[in-house]
Scaffold this motif. Structure first.
Motif, short mmCIF file in Angstrom:
data_model
loop_
_atom_site.label_atom_id
_atom_site.label_comp_id
_atom_site.label_asym_id
_atom_site.label_seq_id
_atom_site.Cartn_x
_atom_site.Cartn_y
_atom_site.Cartn_z
N LEU A 22 -10.89 32.50 42.26
CA LEU A 22 -11.70 31.93 43.13
C LEU A 22 -12.99 32.60 43.36
O LEU A 22 -13.13 33.61 43.47
N ALA A 23 -14.08 31.89 43.23
CA ALA A 23 -15.40 32.31 43.74
C ALA A 23 -15.87 31.66 44.81
O ALA A 23 -16.08 30.41 44.78
N SER A 24 -16.16 32.33 45.87
CA SER A 24 -16.68 31.59 47.06
C SER A 24 -18.30 32.31 46.95
O SER A 24 -18.84 32.86 46.35
N CYS A 32 -15.97 36.72 43.61
CA CYS A 32 -14.88 36.35 43.06
C CYS A 32 -13.53 37.33 43.40
O CYS A 32 -13.87 38.72 43.51
N ARG A 33 -12.45 36.71 43.20
CA ARG A 33 -11.13 37.46 43.41
C ARG A 33 -10.06 36.74 42.86
O ARG A 33 -10.25 35.19 42.58
N TYR A 34 -9.00 37.27 42.36
CA TYR A 34 -8.05 36.54 41.84
C TYR A 34 -7.11 36.05 43.12
O TYR A 34 -7.18 36.71 44.07
N MET A 35 -6.35 34.84 42.88
CA MET A 35 -5.87 34.30 43.66
C MET A 35 -4.60 33.44 43.24
O MET A 35 -4.34 33.16 41.68
N THR A 55 -11.96 33.36 54.45
CA THR A 55 -12.15 32.18 55.33
C THR A 55 -13.49 32.23 56.04
O THR A 55 -14.15 31.06 56.42
N ALA A 56 -14.18 33.31 56.51
CA ALA A 56 -15.52 33.32 56.98
C ALA A 56 -16.50 32.86 55.97
O ALA A 56 -17.51 32.08 56.52
N GLU A 57 -16.45 33.29 54.77
CA GLU A 57 -17.35 32.64 53.88
C GLU A 57 -17.14 31.30 53.64
O GLU A 57 -18.38 30.52 53.72
N SER A 65 -15.64 27.66 43.29
CA SER A 65 -15.29 27.53 41.85
C SER A 65 -14.20 28.35 41.49
O SER A 65 -13.84 29.29 42.26
N VAL A 66 -13.20 27.36 40.80
CA VAL A 66 -12.08 28.23 40.44
C VAL A 66 -12.00 27.98 39.03
O VAL A 66 -12.23 27.22 38.12
#
Length: 141
Positions: A22-24, A32-35, A55-57, A65-66
Motif C-alpha cells: 500500500l502506498a499513501s 509504502c508498506r506491506y499490508m 490513517t492520518a495520511e 496505490s496498491v
C-alpha cells in the motif's frame, strides 16, 4: 481479453493474494508498506490501527496505490496495480467478517475501537505480466 474477462482475472488475483504493498501520500511523497488485503469484488479492505500514520495520511490525501500478486513463480506471475481512493471504515460487521486470530497481536478483538479498515475503491486497475500478454487496463471512473 474483453472487459468482463479482465475484471474476472483481476478479481482472481485480488482474491488469491492477501499480502501486498500500500502506498499513501506523506508530505507530498509516496509512503509504502506491506499490508494484508481482503476484497469484495474490486473493493479492497486492509486492517489497521485507528491511531497510525496511515490513517492520518489518508485523512489528508485519500489517493493510494496498491500492488498485489507476483508471489509464487517470480517473473512470470501476473499482478495488479490499483490506483484509487481510501476511506476509513469502522463498520462492525466488516470487522467481524475479516477478523483473524493473528490480529490479537495488535487488537483486543473484533470490538476493539482501535481496529479499523481502510476501504480502497479503485479508479484504475492494471493487470500486468500475465501469460505474455501486454498490460491490460480497467478504468472504473
Amino acid at each position: 481479453m474483453n472487459e468482463l474477462e479482465l475484471k474476472e482475472k483481476v478479481i482472481d488475483i485480488l482474491s488469491d493474494h492477501k499480502t501486498g504493498i500500500l502506498a499513501s501520500v506523506e508530505d507530498n511523497k509516496p509512503h509504502c508498506r506491506y499490508m494484508t488485503f481482503y476484497n469484495e469484488e474490486l473493493t479492497l479492505y486492509t486492517p489497521t490501527k485507528k491511531d497510525t500514520e496511515k490513517t492520518a495520511e489518508i485523512e489528508k490525501n485519500s489517493s493510494v496505490s496498491v500492488l498485489l500478486g507476483y508471489e509464487d513463480k517470480g517473473q512470470s506471475d501476473g499482478y495488479v496495480e490499483l490506483l484509487g481512493n481510501a476511506t476509513i471504515n469502522e463498520d462492525q460487521s466488516l470487522k467481524e467478517r475479516f477478523w483473524e486470530e493473528s490480529f490479537a497481536k495488535w487488537f483486543d478483538g473484533p470490538h476493539d475501537p482501535n481496529y479499523i479498515f481502510l476501504e480502497i475503491k479503485p479508479k484504475t486497475i492494471r493487470l500486468l505480466n500475465l501469460e505474455d500478454e501486454p498490460p491490460q487496463e480497467l478504468n472504473l471512473e
